[in-house]
Design a protein around this motif. Structure first.
Motif, mmCIF file in Angstrom:
data_model
loop_
_atom_site.group_PDB
_atom_site.id
_atom_site.type_symbol
_atom_site.label_atom_id
_atom_site.label_comp_id
_atom_site.label_asym_id
_atom_site.label_seq_id
_atom_site.Cartn_x
_atom_site.Cartn_y
_atom_site.Cartn_z
ATOM 1 N N GLU A 1 50.841 -27.897 -16.197
ATOM 2 C CA GLU A 1 52.029 -28.671 -16.322
ATOM 3 C C GLU A 1 53.027 -28.671 -15.791
ATOM 4 O O GLU A 1 54.110 -29.437 -15.809
ATOM 5 N N THR A 2 53.254 -27.449 -14.956
ATOM 6 C CA THR A 2 54.588 -27.178 -14.134
ATOM 7 C C THR A 2 54.330 -27.511 -12.607
ATOM 8 O O THR A 2 55.470 -27.783 -12.120
ATOM 9 N N THR A 3 53.197 -27.623 -12.060
ATOM 10 C CA THR A 3 53.200 -27.795 -10.635
ATOM 11 C C THR A 3 53.283 -29.428 -10.213
ATOM 12 O O THR A 3 53.245 -30.275 -11.091
ATOM 13 N N SER A 4 54.111 -29.451 -9.203
ATOM 14 C CA SER A 4 54.189 -30.873 -8.883
ATOM 15 C C SER A 4 53.065 -31.255 -7.617
ATOM 16 O O SER A 4 53.236 -32.494 -7.375
ATOM 17 N N ASN A 5 52.197 -30.603 -7.387
ATOM 18 C CA ASN A 5 51.058 -30.855 -6.641
ATOM 19 C C ASN A 5 50.063 -31.321 -7.474
ATOM 20 O O ASN A 5 49.358 -30.514 -8.039
ATOM 21 N N ASN A 6 49.350 -32.588 -7.138
ATOM 22 C CA ASN A 6 48.416 -33.159 -8.020
ATOM 23 C C ASN A 6 47.010 -32.344 -7.779
ATOM 24 O O ASN A 6 46.318 -32.219 -8.614
ATOM 25 N N ASP A 7 46.755 -31.942 -6.378
ATOM 26 C CA ASP A 7 45.622 -31.099 -6.312
ATOM 27 C C ASP A 7 45.439 -29.697 -7.029
ATOM 28 O O ASP A 7 44.617 -29.465 -7.572
ATOM 29 N N PHE B 1 44.947 -30.558 -10.519
ATOM 30 C CA PHE B 1 43.326 -30.717 -10.858
ATOM 31 C C PHE B 1 42.777 -29.667 -10.733
ATOM 32 O O PHE B 1 41.751 -29.430 -11.475
ATOM 33 N N ILE B 2 42.914 -28.683 -9.964
ATOM 34 C CA ILE B 2 42.204 -27.336 -9.994
ATOM 35 C C ILE B 2 42.504 -26.351 -11.173
ATOM 36 O O ILE B 2 41.185 -26.014 -11.784
ATOM 37 N N ALA B 3 43.620 -26.602 -11.833
ATOM 38 C CA ALA B 3 44.070 -25.946 -12.970
ATOM 39 C C ALA B 3 43.218 -26.719 -14.131
ATOM 40 O O ALA B 3 42.610 -25.961 -14.850
ATOM 41 N N LYS B 4 43.132 -27.898 -14.114
ATOM 42 C CA LYS B 4 42.537 -28.550 -15.245
ATOM 43 C C LYS B 4 40.903 -28.284 -15.237
ATOM 44 O O LYS B 4 40.276 -28.017 -16.128
ATOM 45 N N ASN B 5 40.439 -28.266 -13.981
ATOM 46 C CA ASN B 5 38.879 -27.754 -13.840
ATOM 47 C C ASN B 5 38.649 -26.267 -14.383
ATOM 48 O O ASN B 5 37.818 -25.873 -14.936
ATOM 49 N N LEU B 6 39.662 -25.407 -14.178
ATOM 50 C CA LEU B 6 39.581 -23.866 -14.542
ATOM 51 C C LEU B 6 39.543 -23.869 -16.089
ATOM 52 O O LEU B 6 38.806 -23.176 -16.838
ATOM 53 N N VAL B 7 40.541 -24.683 -16.659
ATOM 54 C CA VAL B 7 40.730 -24.600 -17.975
ATOM 55 C C VAL B 7 39.249 -25.241 -18.841
ATOM 56 O O VAL B 7 38.839 -24.659 -19.627
ATOM 57 N N GLN B 8 38.948 -26.158 -18.228
ATOM 58 C CA GLN B 8 37.692 -26.700 -18.694
ATOM 59 C C GLN B 8 36.541 -25.764 -18.690
ATOM 60 O O GLN B 8 35.552 -25.917 -19.514
ATOM 61 N N ARG B 9 36.276 -25.163 -17.399
ATOM 62 C CA ARG B 9 35.154 -24.260 -17.418
ATOM 63 C C ARG B 9 35.258 -23.044 -18.189
ATOM 64 O O ARG B 9 34.415 -22.698 -18.845
ATOM 65 N N PHE B 10 36.568 -22.541 -18.632
ATOM 66 C CA PHE B 10 36.665 -21.565 -19.391
ATOM 67 C C PHE B 10 36.677 -21.909 -20.776
ATOM 68 O O PHE B 10 36.807 -20.953 -21.814
ATOM 69 N N THR B 11 37.135 -22.841 -21.130
ATOM 70 C CA THR B 11 37.075 -23.282 -22.834
ATOM 71 C C THR B 11 35.670 -24.231 -23.099
ATOM 72 O O THR B 11 35.854 -24.857 -24.194
ATOM 73 N N ALA B 12 34.887 -24.333 -22.341
ATOM 74 C CA ALA B 12 33.899 -25.256 -22.661
ATOM 75 C C ALA B 12 33.165 -24.925 -24.002
ATOM 76 O O ALA B 12 32.730 -25.625 -24.740
ATOM 77 N N PHE B 13 33.126 -23.624 -24.304
ATOM 78 C CA PHE B 13 32.332 -23.055 -25.608
ATOM 79 C C PHE B 13 33.247 -22.542 -26.367
ATOM 80 O O PHE B 13 32.647 -21.251 -26.935
ATOM 81 N N LEU B 14 34.696 -22.511 -26.388
ATOM 82 C CA LEU B 14 35.454 -21.913 -26.903
ATOM 83 C C LEU B 14 34.954 -22.158 -28.654
ATOM 84 O O LEU B 14 35.121 -23.336 -28.805
ATOM 85 N N PRO B 15 35.344 -21.097 -29.553
ATOM 86 C CA PRO B 15 35.219 -21.519 -30.815
ATOM 87 C C PRO B 15 36.433 -22.656 -31.326
ATOM 88 O O PRO B 15 37.480 -22.370 -30.948
ATOM 89 N N GLY B 16 35.947 -23.688 -32.054
ATOM 90 C CA GLY B 16 36.957 -24.572 -32.320
ATOM 91 C C GLY B 16 36.571 -25.867 -31.381
ATOM 92 O O GLY B 16 36.964 -27.144 -31.928
ATOM 93 N N ASN B 17 36.099 -25.837 -30.224
ATOM 94 C CA ASN B 17 35.554 -27.111 -29.682
ATOM 95 C C ASN B 17 34.592 -27.719 -30.379
ATOM 96 O O ASN B 17 33.561 -27.170 -30.802
ATOM 97 N N GLN B 18 34.687 -29.190 -29.762
ATOM 98 C CA GLN B 18 33.233 -30.012 -30.161
ATOM 99 C C GLN B 18 32.334 -29.404 -29.549
ATOM 100 O O GLN B 18 32.410 -28.985 -28.187
ATOM 101 N N VAL B 19 30.979 -29.385 -30.009
ATOM 102 C CA VAL B 19 29.512 -29.259 -29.120
ATOM 103 C C VAL B 19 29.648 -30.169 -28.046
ATOM 104 O O VAL B 19 29.920 -31.285 -28.622
ATOM 105 N N PRO B 20 28.851 -29.921 -27.161
ATOM 106 C CA PRO B 20 29.036 -31.026 -26.217
ATOM 107 C C PRO B 20 27.908 -31.955 -26.661
ATOM 108 O O PRO B 20 27.004 -31.574 -27.538
ATOM 109 N N PRO B 21 28.063 -33.399 -26.341
ATOM 110 C CA PRO B 21 27.021 -34.338 -26.870
ATOM 111 C C PRO B 21 25.666 -34.047 -26.368
ATOM 112 O O PRO B 21 25.286 -33.743 -25.309
ATOM 113 N N TYR B 22 24.363 -34.350 -27.228
ATOM 114 C CA TYR B 22 23.463 -34.218 -26.933
ATOM 115 C C TYR B 22 22.330 -35.057 -27.884
ATOM 116 O O TYR B 22 22.817 -35.642 -28.492
ATOM 117 N N GLU B 23 21.302 -35.537 -27.134
ATOM 118 C CA GLU B 23 20.282 -36.306 -27.688
ATOM 119 C C GLU B 23 18.895 -35.969 -27.634
ATOM 120 O O GLU B 23 18.455 -35.771 -26.455
#
Length: 469
Positions: free
Chosen positions: A297-303, A306-328
């Motif tokens: 949220e605070t960096t002015s560098n888009n790269d 983007f890296i921070a966003k990927n880290l958050v997604q990696r660490f929160t993929a299966f956190l309690p409260g998140n929606q279960v990933p889509p599956y069929e």
């Protein structure tokens, strides 16, 4: 000591401004019908994988893929979770051949890192890297005892200097090789040619730099720096991370410790250090995730964002409260399962396989719980072995009262749910939100958890929901 995946990826060419096609062909006559994936990385700090292309090996054993690359990049060829790493240049052509490779009867290794043996024909760059990697592996086979047990790094110094003075290596290769060789030392080590950390440039778009940086920070901050109250740095970091979630203080502490003056390098080191801290028990993972969000949220560098966003997604993929990933999924009886159809009840997913005794024992212990809670709880058993025919017959013989899915060749689903170490259990509530990943097993605390969640008693007994690995 050999590690076929510890490959150095080097930028030999100038960064390109436009994408060029990369052609990949293969011949695997004993893997007919298997899916071939080409996997890359969203960035080299989070190392979040993404599937770039996929196809199927045809009836004659051949496959062909084309993808676009705008810069040199490490890629992974994956077949049935067997993997081969290679270094691709834009515009390069590749040939992968193996007349011997076949998926074992009880395939899908517990970890998706089993070696994919095959002949590779690609650019000279990749061959040079493999040759140097082989030299490193041979050296460590004989020298590991002296280096890591006796802490004798003199022989490693000699090997490093010899490797970096081979005439074949140009300056770009020497730089990349020096990063790789620095990670071989038991302590935090700067690449050859650098005397101080502040002399380094934040090359976050370089695979070899990012791998070295994470290794260096892990050694400097969690091994050489005591993880106890005896270290002023550790005390200050615990206060800034766990209690205050103060990003500016964390940045300041790291910058002072490593004498960093460049703001971009501060961002890169902060993200890499937070990634290291995430797997260090004394730091709270929730606080680390919040700090990474602050970077985004605070960096002015888009790269960097983007890296921070990927880290958050990696660490929160299966956190309690998140929606279960889509599956069929399709069950053995032909029914379809997806998040929409499982809403209204709690769902308990069990990933198992026939030859996993712990898996089978867990399933048997679930039978009385299923009878007790079947109006409020649905159990879904997912068998993951590549030998789908055998597992299908076995599951029918066991006559499980809940839906059974034979998913051994559903690689996308297994990868999404990270179902590699078995048994794996996931508990999801009636709204499709994750309650626990991994969840407790029957006989190890699940009974108390279900009593707490599903019982109509006004004061159900307290129980932790999340099982520790």
């Amino acid at each position: 000591m050999r590690n076929l995946f510890n490959i150095i990826f080097i930028f030999f060419l100038p960064v390109l401004t436009h994408a060029l096609p990369v052609s990949l062909k293969g011949y695997f006559p004993k893997a007919l019908g298997e899916t071939v994936y080409i996997i890359g990385f969203k960035d080299f700090i989070s190392q979040t994988e993404e599937i770039l292309a996929s196809t199927t090996i045809d009836a004659n054993g051949y496959f062909q893929l084309t993808l676009q690359l705008d810069h040199p990049s490490p890629l992974i060829l994956e077949i049935a979770f067997y993997r081969l790493s290679f270094y691709a240049l834009p515009g390069s052509n590749w040939q992968f051949n193996s007349e011997q490779f076949q998926v074992t009867e009880n395939g899908n290794p517990l970890l998706p890192q089993s070696t994919l043996p095959c002949y590779i024909h690609g650019p000279l760059t990749d061959s040079l890297l493999r040759n140097m990697n082989a030299q490193i592996a041979d050296f460590l086979d004989s020298a590991a005892y002296e280096i890591y047990l006796k802490q004798n790094t003199t022989i490693l110094d000699t090997f490093t200097n010899k490797t970096l003075t081979i005439n074949l290596f140009d300056k770009k290769f020497q730089e990349a090789a020096s990063y790789q060789l620095a990670t071989l030392y038991p302590g935090a080590r700067l690449p050859l040619g650098f005397n101080a950390f502040h002399e380094l440039q934040p090359k976050y778009q370089s695979w070899h730099f990012c791998n070295w940086l994470e290794d260096y920070l892990a050694k400097a901050l969690t091994r050489e720096n005591p993880l106890s109250a005896n270290s002023g740095l550790t005390r200050d970091l615990i206060l800034a991370i766990n209690q205050k979630e103060d990003l500016q203080t964390v940045r300041k502490l790291l910058s002072q410790h490593f004498q960093i003056t460049d703001s971009l390098m501060e961002d890169v080191v902060t993200l890499a250090a937070l990634k290291v801290f995430y797997r260090t028990p004394i730091y709270q993972n929730k606080s680390i995730i919040n700090l990474i969000r602050q970077v985004k949220e605070t960096t002015s560098n888009n790269d960097i964002a983007f890296i921070a966003k990927n880290l958050v997604q990696r660490f929160t993929a299966f956190l309690p409260g998140n929606q279960v990933p889509p599956y069929e999924l399709i069950t053995q009886t032909g029914d379809t399962l997806n998040p929409a159809k499982t809403r209204g009840k709690y769902s308990y997913f069990v990933f198992a396989r026939k030859y996993c005794s712990s898996c089978l024992n867990s399933l048997e212990l679930l039978r009385p719980l299923y009878e007790r809670y079947k109006d409020k709880l649905q159990i879904i058993c997912i068998f993951t072995s590549h030998d789908t025919l055998t597992e299908s017959g076995f599951a029918k013989k066991m006559n499980y009262p809940w839906p059974v899915v034979i998913a051994g060749k559903n690689y996308d689903f297994l990868r999404t749910f990270q179902a590699f170490s078995l048994p794996l259990e996931i508990l999801v509530n009636e709204n499709g939100n994750i309650v626990a990943w991994p969840a407790y097993r029957a006989g190890e605390g699940l009974e108390a958890v279900l009593e707490k969640l599903l019982s109509k008693q006004p004061n159900p007994p307290k129980a932790p929901l999340q099982r520790k690995w």
